[in-house]
Design a protein around this motif. Structure first.
Motif, mmCIF file in Angstrom:
data_model
loop_
_atom_site.group_PDB
_atom_site.id
_atom_site.type_symbol
_atom_site.label_atom_id
_atom_site.label_comp_id
_atom_site.label_asym_id
_atom_site.label_seq_id
_atom_site.Cartn_x
_atom_site.Cartn_y
_atom_site.Cartn_z
ATOM 1 N N ARG A 50 -101.398 95.475 135.220
ATOM 2 C CA ARG A 50 -102.398 94.798 135.388
ATOM 3 C C ARG A 50 -102.106 93.367 134.340
ATOM 4 N N ASP A 51 -101.214 92.720 134.045
ATOM 5 C CA ASP A 51 -100.362 91.737 133.830
ATOM 6 C C ASP A 51 -98.873 91.360 133.861
ATOM 7 N N PRO A 52 -98.568 90.591 134.816
ATOM 8 C CA PRO A 52 -97.347 89.838 135.480
ATOM 9 C C PRO A 52 -96.538 89.757 133.763
ATOM 10 N N ALA A 53 -96.939 88.686 132.868
ATOM 11 C CA ALA A 53 -96.653 88.187 131.674
ATOM 12 C C ALA A 53 -96.090 89.295 130.985
ATOM 13 N N ILE A 54 -94.917 89.019 130.399
ATOM 14 C CA ILE A 54 -93.504 89.986 130.381
ATOM 15 C C ILE A 54 -92.885 89.243 129.346
ATOM 16 N N THR A 55 -92.296 89.772 128.086
ATOM 17 C CA THR A 55 -91.257 89.787 126.905
ATOM 18 C C THR A 55 -90.279 89.956 127.316
ATOM 19 N N GLY A 56 -89.427 89.164 127.284
ATOM 20 C CA GLY A 56 -87.956 89.273 127.673
ATOM 21 C C GLY A 56 -86.294 89.336 125.947
ATOM 22 N N THR A 57 -85.546 89.703 126.235
ATOM 23 C CA THR A 57 -84.914 89.770 125.246
ATOM 24 C C THR A 57 -83.639 89.178 125.406
ATOM 25 N N ALA A 58 -83.359 88.875 124.113
ATOM 26 C CA ALA A 58 -81.541 88.113 124.625
ATOM 27 C C ALA A 58 -80.690 88.874 122.871
ATOM 28 N N LEU A 59 -79.707 89.511 122.810
ATOM 29 C CA LEU A 59 -79.306 89.778 121.887
ATOM 30 C C LEU A 59 -78.056 89.027 121.719
ATOM 31 N N LEU A 60 -77.623 89.055 120.508
ATOM 32 C CA LEU A 60 -76.685 88.328 119.992
ATOM 33 C C LEU A 60 -75.620 89.171 118.866
ATOM 34 N N HIS A 61 -75.030 89.209 119.423
ATOM 35 C CA HIS A 61 -73.756 89.983 118.074
ATOM 36 C C HIS A 61 -72.748 88.543 117.650
ATOM 37 N N LEU A 62 -73.059 88.632 115.932
ATOM 38 C CA LEU A 62 -72.817 87.077 115.688
ATOM 39 C C LEU A 62 -72.118 87.781 113.977
ATOM 40 N N ASP A 63 -71.570 86.738 113.311
ATOM 41 C CA ASP A 63 -70.529 87.002 111.871
ATOM 42 C C ASP A 63 -71.252 86.847 111.062
ATOM 43 N N HIS A 64 -71.392 87.327 109.925
ATOM 44 C CA HIS A 64 -71.800 87.468 108.807
ATOM 45 C C HIS A 64 -72.909 85.941 107.650
ATOM 46 N N ARG A 65 -71.659 84.897 108.451
ATOM 47 C CA ARG A 65 -72.075 83.890 107.955
ATOM 48 C C ARG A 65 -72.663 82.279 108.894
ATOM 49 N N THR A 66 -73.643 83.482 109.440
ATOM 50 C CA THR A 66 -74.856 82.663 110.855
ATOM 51 C C THR A 66 -75.979 82.074 109.749
ATOM 52 N N PRO A 67 -76.321 80.955 109.958
ATOM 53 C CA PRO A 67 -76.831 80.949 109.556
ATOM 54 C C PRO A 67 -78.839 80.909 110.184
ATOM 55 N N MET A 68 -78.951 81.779 109.531
ATOM 56 C CA MET A 68 -79.752 81.847 110.965
ATOM 57 C C MET A 68 -81.067 81.420 110.286
ATOM 58 N N ASP A 69 -81.482 80.331 109.012
ATOM 59 C CA ASP A 69 -82.698 79.200 109.486
ATOM 60 C C ASP A 69 -82.312 78.213 110.250
ATOM 61 N N GLU A 70 -80.763 78.376 110.589
ATOM 62 C CA GLU A 70 -80.573 77.074 111.404
ATOM 63 C C GLU A 70 -81.118 77.154 112.853
ATOM 64 N N LEU A 71 -80.536 78.514 112.788
ATOM 65 C CA LEU A 71 -80.418 79.233 113.852
ATOM 66 C C LEU A 71 -81.587 79.285 114.948
ATOM 67 N N ARG A 72 -83.080 79.984 113.787
ATOM 68 C CA ARG A 72 -84.503 79.504 114.056
ATOM 69 C C ARG A 72 -84.356 78.414 115.089
ATOM 70 N N ALA A 73 -84.859 77.158 113.504
ATOM 71 C CA ALA A 73 -85.372 76.210 114.297
ATOM 72 C C ALA A 73 -84.682 75.849 115.604
ATOM 73 N N GLU A 74 -83.493 76.048 116.387
ATOM 74 C CA GLU A 74 -82.619 75.883 117.406
ATOM 75 C C GLU A 74 -83.542 76.225 118.017
ATOM 76 N N PHE A 75 -83.284 77.916 117.960
ATOM 77 C CA PHE A 75 -84.564 78.808 118.722
ATOM 78 C C PHE A 75 -85.897 77.837 119.650
ATOM 79 N N GLU A 76 -86.863 77.348 117.957
ATOM 80 C CA GLU A 76 -87.644 77.262 118.445
ATOM 81 C C GLU A 76 -87.959 75.691 119.522
ATOM 82 N N ARG A 77 -86.907 74.962 119.367
ATOM 83 C CA ARG A 77 -86.672 73.958 119.607
ATOM 84 C C ARG A 77 -86.321 74.165 120.962
#
Length: 344
Positions: free
Chosen positions: A246-273
């Motif tokens: 119906r529509d060629p648009a699709i959602t891509g997924t990327a998995l990252l295995h990280l340490d528990h000390r990962t700063p999620m808020d900073e990583l999320r901001a970098e992802f959006e940027r």
């Protein structure tokens, strides 16, 4: 045989050739004068694809009509007339096939220019390809049947052939069961909108693009330039993934295995940027989520939409690489560590 009897057929053939050439020249002149009122591309395609079969059909018809005036001897007259009749049938079938193909292709081109829906255009293109193949096969069968009926031996056994048609049809149906199944499956695929030319599909674990659909098989072009040839019945009787039905648009997924000390808020901001500066992202949707955890790592999933499967794959690889590089430079403690031993 007199010299006149020899020259008459030669002169007749020469006259037919001249008449055919004159007709061809007249058509070319008319086509050039009307080129401004007709689509130039359509005119060129018509002249190029139909010119030779048209001239052959016209010439053979003129020869067949003028044959009685050639003065051929009785032993040669019947074979010559029969040969001309077969030539008329063959060239006429060729011309009809070209005309039907031209009409179908012209209709598809006009439809493609008027519509902007890629999915609907792919559907119509698949159906027109199948129609073109069916029309060509039907014209070939009718032409062959008409040519066979010109032989007296075939006409004399016609009654017996019709009488045994039921038995022959049963035998052929059993012997060609697989071929007939693929044939009807091809028609179902084309007009049932199951799969179309240009669709991104996953078949038997391989992802690729539908490159060709015939009456009996489908060709899948994979990402690594292989060609998978599948029976068309596969797409009717077995499940497969169609990523662009119906529509060629699709959602891509990327998995990252990280340490528990990962700063999620900073990583999320970098992802959006990163997404905002990447042309592969279509701007529809995105998300960075912590989806799982283990005693030693966390699992972060990056979701991003793209216009098609190819862009989604490139976007997944790029965003994974950029996020790892960001963590390695700004938060190296976020990268997972494996404890290989215990110090005493």
């Amino acid at each position: 045989m007199s010299l006149w009897n020899l020259l008459t057929p030669v002169a007749l053939v020469g006259a037919v050739v001249l008449a055919t050439a004159a007709a061809d020249r007249a058509v070319l002149l008319v086509g050039r004068r009307t080129a401004g009122r007709l689509p130039d591309l359509a005119m060129r395609r018509m002249l190029r694809s139909c010119r030779v079969p048209t001239l052959l059909t016209l010439g053979s018809l003129l020869l067949l009509v003028a044959e009685p005036g050639a003065g051929l001897p009785p032993p040669a007259r019947e074979p010559v007339r029969h040969g001309l009749l077969l030539l008329v049938l063959a060239s006429g079938g060729w011309l009809l096939t070209r005309v039907v193909t031209l009409l179908i292709d012209t209709s598809l081109a006009r439809y493609a220019t008027e519509r902007r829906d890629p999915a609907r255009i792919r559907r119509v293109r698949t159906q027109t390809v199948m129609l073109r193949r069916l029309a060509g096969a039907g014209i070939a069968v009718v032409t062959l049947a008409a040519a066979l009926t010109t032989f007296p031996a075939v006409r004399s056994v016609g009654a017996s052939l019709l009488a045994s048609a039921g038995v022959v049809g049963l035998v052929v149906g059993v012997a060609a069961q697989s071929t007939l199944a693929n044939l009807f499956a091809g028609i179902q695929v084309a007009f049932g909108d199951v799969v179309r030319l240009g669709d991104d599909v996953v078949v038997a674990g391989d992802w690729g693009t539908v490159e060709e659909i015939t009456l009996t098989y489908v060709v899948i072009a994979t990402w690594d330039q292989r060609r998978i040839v599948m029976p068309v019945s596969y797409f009717v009787g077995k499940p497969f993934e169609n990523w662009s039905r119906r529509d060629p648009a699709i959602t891509g997924t990327a998995l990252l295995h990280l340490d528990h000390r990962t700063p999620m808020d900073e990583l999320r901001a970098e992802f959006e940027r990163l997404l905002k500066q990447c042309p592969l992202w279509d701007g529809v949707g995105s998300a960075l989520q912590l989806v799982d955890t283990t005693p030693s790592t966390i699992v972060v999933r990056a979701l991003m939409t793209a216009r098609n499967a190819s862009d989604a794959f490139e976007l997944r690889c790029w965003i994974r690489e950029q996020l790892i590089a960001y963590l390695r430079e700004h938060a190296p403690e976020s990268l997972p560590r494996i404890i290989v031993g215990q110090q005493h």
